[in-house]
Design an enzyme around this catalytic site. Sequence first.
Site, PDB file in Angstrom:
ATOM      1  N   LYS A 112       1.017  -0.814  13.580  1.00 51.60           N
ATOM      2  CA  LYS A 112       2.402  -0.378  13.766  1.00 51.60           C
ATOM      3  C   LYS A 112       2.559   1.134  13.603  1.00 51.60           C
ATOM      4  O   LYS A 112       3.474   1.727  14.168  1.00 51.60           O
ATOM      5  CB  LYS A 112       3.315  -1.128  12.805  1.00 51.60           C
ATOM      6  CG  LYS A 112       3.377  -2.616  13.156  1.00 51.60           C
ATOM      7  CD  LYS A 112       4.367  -3.386  12.311  1.00 51.60           C
ATOM      8  CE  LYS A 112       4.511  -4.809  12.799  1.00 51.60           C
ATOM      9  NZ  LYS A 112       3.306  -5.630  12.590  1.00 51.60           N
TER      10      LYS A 112
HETATM   11  C1  LIG Z   1       3.000  -6.779  13.426  1.00 50.58           C
HETATM   12  C2  LIG Z   1       1.604  -7.280  13.409  1.00 50.58           C
HETATM   13  C3  LIG Z   1       1.111  -8.176  14.392  1.00 50.58           C
HETATM   14  C4  LIG Z   1       1.986  -8.736  15.492  1.00 50.58           C
HETATM   15  O1  LIG Z   1       2.347  -7.790  16.462  1.00 50.58           O
HETATM   16  P1  LIG Z   1       3.550  -8.060  17.487  1.00 50.58           P
HETATM   17  O2  LIG Z   1       3.732  -6.806  18.243  1.00 50.58           O
HETATM   18  O3  LIG Z   1       4.749  -8.423  16.620  1.00 50.58           O
HETATM   19  O4  LIG Z   1       3.150  -9.214  18.352  1.00 50.58           O
HETATM   20  C5  LIG Z   1      -0.226  -8.536  14.334  1.00 50.58           C
HETATM   21  N1  LIG Z   1      -1.036  -8.088  13.350  1.00 50.58           N
HETATM   22  C6  LIG Z   1      -0.606  -7.256  12.386  1.00 50.58           C
HETATM   23  C7  LIG Z   1      -1.544  -6.816  11.311  1.00 50.58           C
HETATM   24  C8  LIG Z   1       0.729  -6.810  12.384  1.00 50.58           C
HETATM   25  O5  LIG Z   1       1.153  -5.973  11.406  1.00 50.58           O
END
Ligand SMILES: *Cc1c(COP(=O)(O)O)cnc(C)c1O
Length: 468
Positions: A112
């Site tokens: 993120k």
């Molecule tokens: C947020 C997250 C996901 C999921 O990603 P999306 O874009 O919501 O599908 C997968 N793995 C980790 C470690 C995350 O923090």
Amino acid sequence: MRYISTRGRAPVLDFEGVTLTGLASDGGLYLPESWPQFSADEIRAMRGLSYPELAYEIMAPFVGDSLTDQELLGLCQQAYGAFDHAAVTPLVQLDQQHWLLELFHGPTLAFKDVALQLLGLLFEKFLEKRERPLTIIGATSGDTGSAAIHAVAGREGVEIFMLHPEGRVSEIQRRQMTTVSASNVHNIAIAGSFDDAQSHVKRMFADPVLTDTLDIGAVNSINWARLMAQVVYYFAAALQLGAPDRKVAFSVPTGNFGDVFAGYVAAQMGLPVERLIVATNKNDILARAIRDGDYSVGESHATITPSMDIQVSSNFERLLFEANGRDAEGLAAQMDGFGQSKTLALDPMQREGIAEMFSAHRATPEDTLTAMRWAYENCGEVIDPHTAVGLHAACSLTMADEIDPAIPVVTLATAHPAKFPDAVEQAIGTRADLPDRVGDLFALEERFETLSADYEAVRDYISAKATR
Ligand SMILES: *Cc1c(COP(=O)(O)O)cnc(C)c1O
């Protein structure tokens, strides 16, 4: 570039407008009016660019006139210069066909950061011209909160109030939020559940006590600018593996469908993508939708991959819109029905369109641990459980000969293994060390306010503290 809502009844916005807005006013999600196109020659010419230069090339058509070329390139250099790997999102080879794309070299060790580090800078830039600061209010069960806080910390013109359920986030996750000392960061632990925190936040967005005097914003994963920033690493990985002269497949650990939708966008822009594999845990609404056309809310399960424990995948609406030929009226009716019944049947056109590009695969906890063990024992790589869900899906498809052996399959490594030490230890018997760049989280002082779960108490605290 102009942005339109998937439900067709919200104002058309430019990039600046769409960055500062969350959900469209008609309840839909914003998308560009058309997909920018890169020819094979243009993609070939991107080989050898640095990550910030590539980010600039990919994002410029989406940004349009909202920033000058110099401004956009400068923000990319600033956002990605702070990552702890010169390649920003390095590729690691596992075996002849499988690769990992490490997306966890930012400040909070999860993918993120790649989007949110840029988003924080975009906010600062666009808010320069405004008189009132933007007050971001959010609720987190873990990862998003820390990535959002690190994106906004110390930025001018914006402050953040982040609610987390007291005692229900892991210690590392809490410390990643509460040890940030910037004065525009406010952590609130509420004596309640994540659902309490989230419903408070929703209520605050419509509460005149706050909205009359504050500009309230959100940083959730439906924000278009976040998705756009994620498109870049699909290009970065594919270029290294021979694009545009060779196709590449991607396996994506999926929750809200933001990350994998960015892969779809890359393909629409001309990147030759063989297949996008949607990897889910036991919370498998997406696997059921893609395989059986049945998008219906199931029971919620707690798993060893908490960032993928979702009931509904908000960004899936964007794909449903694309796959029905961008019929906003039809989609609005479908989503209204879903709002009431919590079930939605994909129509044949949507099912066919989605099946052309997407496969879905669900991993059990045993599958997840087995994939972690395989990566460790055969390739010397310690991977986190979310990444393992993706790797399991990738290997399942290649072993079933559903992907040509000549096509590289890249699994997105969405978190650093040190973020989920218990699951890692359960799989391979050792824990991963926190990288030096996060500092000694356990020595730093924590700063947060603990409040009761009472709505008014939380609202009044924010109202009293917020800068106007
Ligand atoms: C947020 C997250 C996901 C999921 O990603 P999306 O874009 O919501 O599908 C997968 N793995 C980790 C470690 C995350 O923090």
